[in-house]
Design an enzyme around this catalytic site. Structure first.
Site, PDB file in Angstrom:
ATOM      1  N   ASN A   1     -15.306  -8.360  14.333  1.00  0.00           N
ATOM      2  CA  ASN A   1     -14.468  -9.602  14.273  1.00  0.00           C
ATOM      3  C   ASN A   1     -13.039  -9.081  14.367  1.00  0.00           C
ATOM      4  O   ASN A   1     -12.470  -8.653  13.384  1.00  0.00           O
ATOM      5  CB  ASN A   1     -14.718 -10.394  12.948  1.00  0.00           C
TER       6      ASN A   1
ATOM      7  N   CYS B   1      -7.520  -6.017   7.072  1.00  0.00           N
ATOM      8  CA  CYS B   1      -8.505  -4.934   7.053  1.00  0.00           C
ATOM      9  C   CYS B   1      -8.085  -3.598   6.608  1.00  0.00           C
ATOM     10  O   CYS B   1      -8.817  -2.938   6.185  1.00  0.00           O
ATOM     11  CB  CYS B   1      -9.660  -5.018   8.183  1.00  0.00           C
ATOM     12  N   HIS B   2      -6.735  -3.636   6.892  1.00  0.00           N
ATOM     13  CA  HIS B   2      -6.291  -2.332   6.664  1.00  0.00           C
ATOM     14  C   HIS B   2      -6.185  -1.926   5.172  1.00  0.00           C
ATOM     15  O   HIS B   2      -5.893  -0.800   4.796  1.00  0.00           O
ATOM     16  CB  HIS B   2      -4.860  -2.095   7.410  1.00  0.00           C
TER      17      HIS B   2
ATOM     18  N   GLU C   1       3.290  -0.569   2.688  1.00  0.00           N
ATOM     19  CA  GLU C   1       3.306  -1.587   1.783  1.00  0.00           C
ATOM     20  C   GLU C   1       3.381  -1.178   0.231  1.00  0.00           C
ATOM     21  O   GLU C   1       3.247  -1.984  -0.330  1.00  0.00           O
ATOM     22  CB  GLU C   1       1.994  -2.231   2.170  1.00  0.00           C
TER      23      GLU C   1
ATOM     24  N   TYR D   1     -15.127  -1.029   0.440  1.00  0.00           N
ATOM     25  CA  TYR D   1     -16.180  -1.870   0.891  1.00  0.00           C
ATOM     26  C   TYR D   1     -17.223  -2.383  -0.235  1.00  0.00           C
ATOM     27  O   TYR D   1     -17.386  -3.475  -0.045  1.00  0.00           O
ATOM     28  CB  TYR D   1     -16.970  -1.043   1.977  1.00  0.00           C
TER      29      TYR D   1
END
Length: 107
Positions: free
Chosen positions: A52, A60-61, A89, A29
């Site tokens: 949002n 956002c992950h 991923e 962040y």
DNA sequence: ATTTTGACTTAAG
DNA sequence: GCTTAAGCCAAAA
């Protein structure tokens, strides 16, 4: 034509940055905040994600806390799903945290 | 316009 | 190592 009005420069930058994070990498962040123009707006960054629901639009992950811990994420099983998704991923996990030394996004 | 909150971060006990 | 406190930013009520 801007069907999607710019909520604010800060938001827009944060979203854009999230989409810039390559698969298999994660950003903190504070890092996004810094890239967005305010190195101390880490809280604002996280809040923007939650407020949002741009889930499929903004990965956002791929955003984690400063020490690699997964925070928030109100989807699936929460952080568990997020963690599994990241591992899937290609993100390297060290126990229950992300190995920032290897998988933190480097712009 | 003011107050509250929130997926943060860092420091101190 | 974990918990508590304070600081900071921006949006939502």
């Amino acid at each position: 034509m801007s069907n999607e009005p710019t909520r604010s420069v800060f938001f827009d930058k944060v979203y854009d940055l999230c989409r810039q994070i390559p698969t298999g990498k994660v950003a903190t962040y504070g890092q996004l905040a810094k890239l967005a123009g305010s190195p101390r707006a880490a809280r604002a960054v996280g809040m923007c994600m939650k407020t949002n629901p741009d889930a499929p639009r903004t990965p956002c992950h791929r955003v984690v806390a400063s020490d690699g811990s997964l925070t928030g994420y109100s989807a699936g099983d929460g952080v568990s799903t997020k963690q599994l998704m990241l591992q899937r991923e290609g993100v390297i996990f060290n126990g229950s945290k992300v190995d920032l030394q290897v998988s933190q996004w480097q712009p």
